[in-house]
Design a protein around this motif. Structure first.
Motif, PDB file in Angstrom:
ATOM      1  N   LEU A  19      17.363  65.893  95.732  1.00  0.00           N
ATOM      2  CA  LEU A  19      16.517  65.029  94.910  1.00  0.00           C
ATOM      3  C   LEU A  19      17.095  64.768  93.516  1.00  0.00           C
ATOM      4  O   LEU A  19      17.140  63.606  93.092  1.00  0.00           O
ATOM      5  CB  LEU A  19      15.106  65.614  94.813  1.00  0.00           C
ATOM      6  CG  LEU A  19      14.059  64.707  94.189  1.00  0.00           C
ATOM      7  CD1 LEU A  19      13.893  63.445  95.015  1.00  0.00           C
ATOM      8  CD2 LEU A  19      12.737  65.427  94.070  1.00  0.00           C
ATOM      9  N   PRO A  20      17.570  65.761  92.776  1.00  0.00           N
ATOM     10  CA  PRO A  20      18.140  65.450  91.454  1.00  0.00           C
ATOM     11  C   PRO A  20      19.347  64.512  91.525  1.00  0.00           C
ATOM     12  O   PRO A  20      19.508  63.639  90.677  1.00  0.00           O
ATOM     13  CB  PRO A  20      18.550  66.810  90.893  1.00  0.00           C
ATOM     14  CG  PRO A  20      17.716  67.790  91.629  1.00  0.00           C
ATOM     15  CD  PRO A  20      17.494  67.207  92.986  1.00  0.00           C
ATOM     16  N   GLY A  21      20.161  64.675  92.525  1.00  0.00           N
ATOM     17  CA  GLY A  21      21.308  63.782  92.687  1.00  0.00           C
ATOM     18  C   GLY A  21      20.882  62.357  92.983  1.00  0.00           C
ATOM     19  O   GLY A  21      21.449  61.399  92.452  1.00  0.00           O
ATOM     20  N   LEU A  22      19.871  62.201  93.821  1.00  0.00           N
ATOM     21  CA  LEU A  22      19.382  60.864  94.139  1.00  0.00           C
ATOM     22  C   LEU A  22      18.729  60.198  92.934  1.00  0.00           C
ATOM     23  O   LEU A  22      18.889  58.994  92.714  1.00  0.00           O
ATOM     24  CB  LEU A  22      18.406  60.930  95.317  1.00  0.00           C
ATOM     25  CG  LEU A  22      19.022  61.336  96.657  1.00  0.00           C
ATOM     26  CD1 LEU A  22      17.929  61.507  97.710  1.00  0.00           C
ATOM     27  CD2 LEU A  22      20.044  60.316  97.102  1.00  0.00           C
ATOM     28  N   VAL A  23      18.003  60.972  92.148  1.00  0.00           N
ATOM     29  CA  VAL A  23      17.373  60.421  90.942  1.00  0.00           C
ATOM     30  C   VAL A  23      18.455  59.993  89.948  1.00  0.00           C
ATOM     31  O   VAL A  23      18.368  58.920  89.341  1.00  0.00           O
ATOM     32  CB  VAL A  23      16.407  61.450  90.314  1.00  0.00           C
ATOM     33  CG1 VAL A  23      15.955  61.015  88.939  1.00  0.00           C
ATOM     34  CG2 VAL A  23      15.212  61.669  91.218  1.00  0.00           C
ATOM     35  N   TYR A  25      21.515  59.104  90.643  1.00  0.00           N
ATOM     36  CA  TYR A  25      22.183  57.921  91.203  1.00  0.00           C
ATOM     37  C   TYR A  25      21.350  56.670  90.959  1.00  0.00           C
ATOM     38  O   TYR A  25      21.880  55.623  90.566  1.00  0.00           O
ATOM     39  CB  TYR A  25      22.424  58.135  92.701  1.00  0.00           C
ATOM     40  CG  TYR A  25      23.086  56.963  93.378  1.00  0.00           C
ATOM     41  CD1 TYR A  25      24.423  56.678  93.133  1.00  0.00           C
ATOM     42  CD2 TYR A  25      22.378  56.162  94.253  1.00  0.00           C
ATOM     43  CE1 TYR A  25      25.032  55.608  93.754  1.00  0.00           C
ATOM     44  CE2 TYR A  25      22.978  55.090  94.871  1.00  0.00           C
ATOM     45  CZ  TYR A  25      24.298  54.814  94.629  1.00  0.00           C
ATOM     46  OH  TYR A  25      24.897  53.745  95.239  1.00  0.00           O
ATOM     47  N   ALA A  26      20.040  56.771  91.165  1.00  0.00           N
ATOM     48  CA  ALA A  26      19.159  55.622  90.934  1.00  0.00           C
ATOM     49  C   ALA A  26      19.168  55.227  89.454  1.00  0.00           C
ATOM     50  O   ALA A  26      19.173  54.038  89.119  1.00  0.00           O
ATOM     51  CB  ALA A  26      17.743  55.951  91.392  1.00  0.00           C
ATOM     52  N   ARG A  27      19.189  56.197  88.565  1.00  0.00           N
ATOM     53  CA  ARG A  27      19.217  55.909  87.119  1.00  0.00           C
ATOM     54  C   ARG A  27      20.540  55.228  86.743  1.00  0.00           C
ATOM     55  O   ARG A  27      20.552  54.286  85.956  1.00  0.00           O
ATOM     56  CB  ARG A  27      19.049  57.201  86.340  1.00  0.00           C
ATOM     57  CG  ARG A  27      18.877  56.983  84.856  1.00  0.00           C
ATOM     58  CD  ARG A  27      18.544  58.257  84.148  1.00  0.00           C
ATOM     59  NE  ARG A  27      17.209  58.700  84.543  1.00  0.00           N
ATOM     60  CZ  ARG A  27      16.763  59.931  84.394  1.00  0.00           C
ATOM     61  NH1 ARG A  27      17.529  60.851  83.864  1.00  0.00           N
ATOM     62  NH2 ARG A  27      15.545  60.248  84.778  1.00  0.00           N
ATOM     63  N   ASP A  28      21.659  55.699  87.293  1.00  0.00           N
ATOM     64  CA  ASP A  28      22.948  55.067  87.030  1.00  0.00           C
ATOM     65  C   ASP A  28      22.969  53.624  87.510  1.00  0.00           C
ATOM     66  O   ASP A  28      23.513  52.739  86.841  1.00  0.00           O
ATOM     67  CB  ASP A  28      24.083  55.839  87.702  1.00  0.00           C
ATOM     68  CG  ASP A  28      24.437  57.115  86.977  1.00  0.00           C
ATOM     69  OD1 ASP A  28      24.014  57.276  85.816  1.00  0.00           O
ATOM     70  OD2 ASP A  28      25.144  57.944  87.583  1.00  0.00           O
ATOM     71  N   ARG A  29      22.377  53.386  88.668  1.00  0.00           N
ATOM     72  CA  ARG A  29      22.317  52.016  89.181  1.00  0.00           C
ATOM     73  C   ARG A  29      21.502  51.117  88.261  1.00  0.00           C
ATOM     74  O   ARG A  29      21.868  49.972  88.012  1.00  0.00           O
ATOM     75  CB  ARG A  29      21.696  52.000  90.586  1.00  0.00           C
ATOM     76  CG  ARG A  29      22.464  52.728  91.659  1.00  0.00           C
ATOM     77  CD  ARG A  29      23.454  51.858  92.305  1.00  0.00           C
ATOM     78  NE  ARG A  29      22.809  50.645  92.726  1.00  0.00           N
ATOM     79  CZ  ARG A  29      23.213  49.902  93.710  1.00  0.00           C
ATOM     80  NH1 ARG A  29      24.246  50.254  94.401  1.00  0.00           N
ATOM     81  NH2 ARG A  29      22.614  48.778  94.016  1.00  0.00           N
TER      82      ARG A  29
END
Length: 80
Positions: A19-23, A25-29
């Protein structure tokens, strides 16, 4: 029932790790998308030849002092 709880535990553990990695990644996008939009906006202003981009970056004082035709006021010596 124990097998079900073991599967549930593994899935929950995977979610907590991923979950932290996905969050992130979404923020970077989202940041990349905002940077692309700002770059396109700036390129559009430059292409249209609108001087607003230059006006926003310089304050009124800095523009006045940097003009070549502007003369600074003369400073008089104090009288004692």
């Amino acid at each position: 029932m124990n097998t079900f709880l073991e599967y549930l535990f593994v899935i929950a553990l995977y979610a907590l790790i991923a979950l932290p990695g996905l969050v992130g990644y979404a923020r970077d996008r989202a940041v990349d998308r905002q940077l692309r939009q700002a770059e396109l906006r700036q390129a559009g202003l430059r292409q249209a030849g609108q001087p607003e981009a230059r006006r926003r970056s310089a304050s009124p004082k800095s523009r006045a002092w940097s003009r070549p035709d502007f003369e600074a006021p003369a400073v008089k010596a104090p009288c004692h």
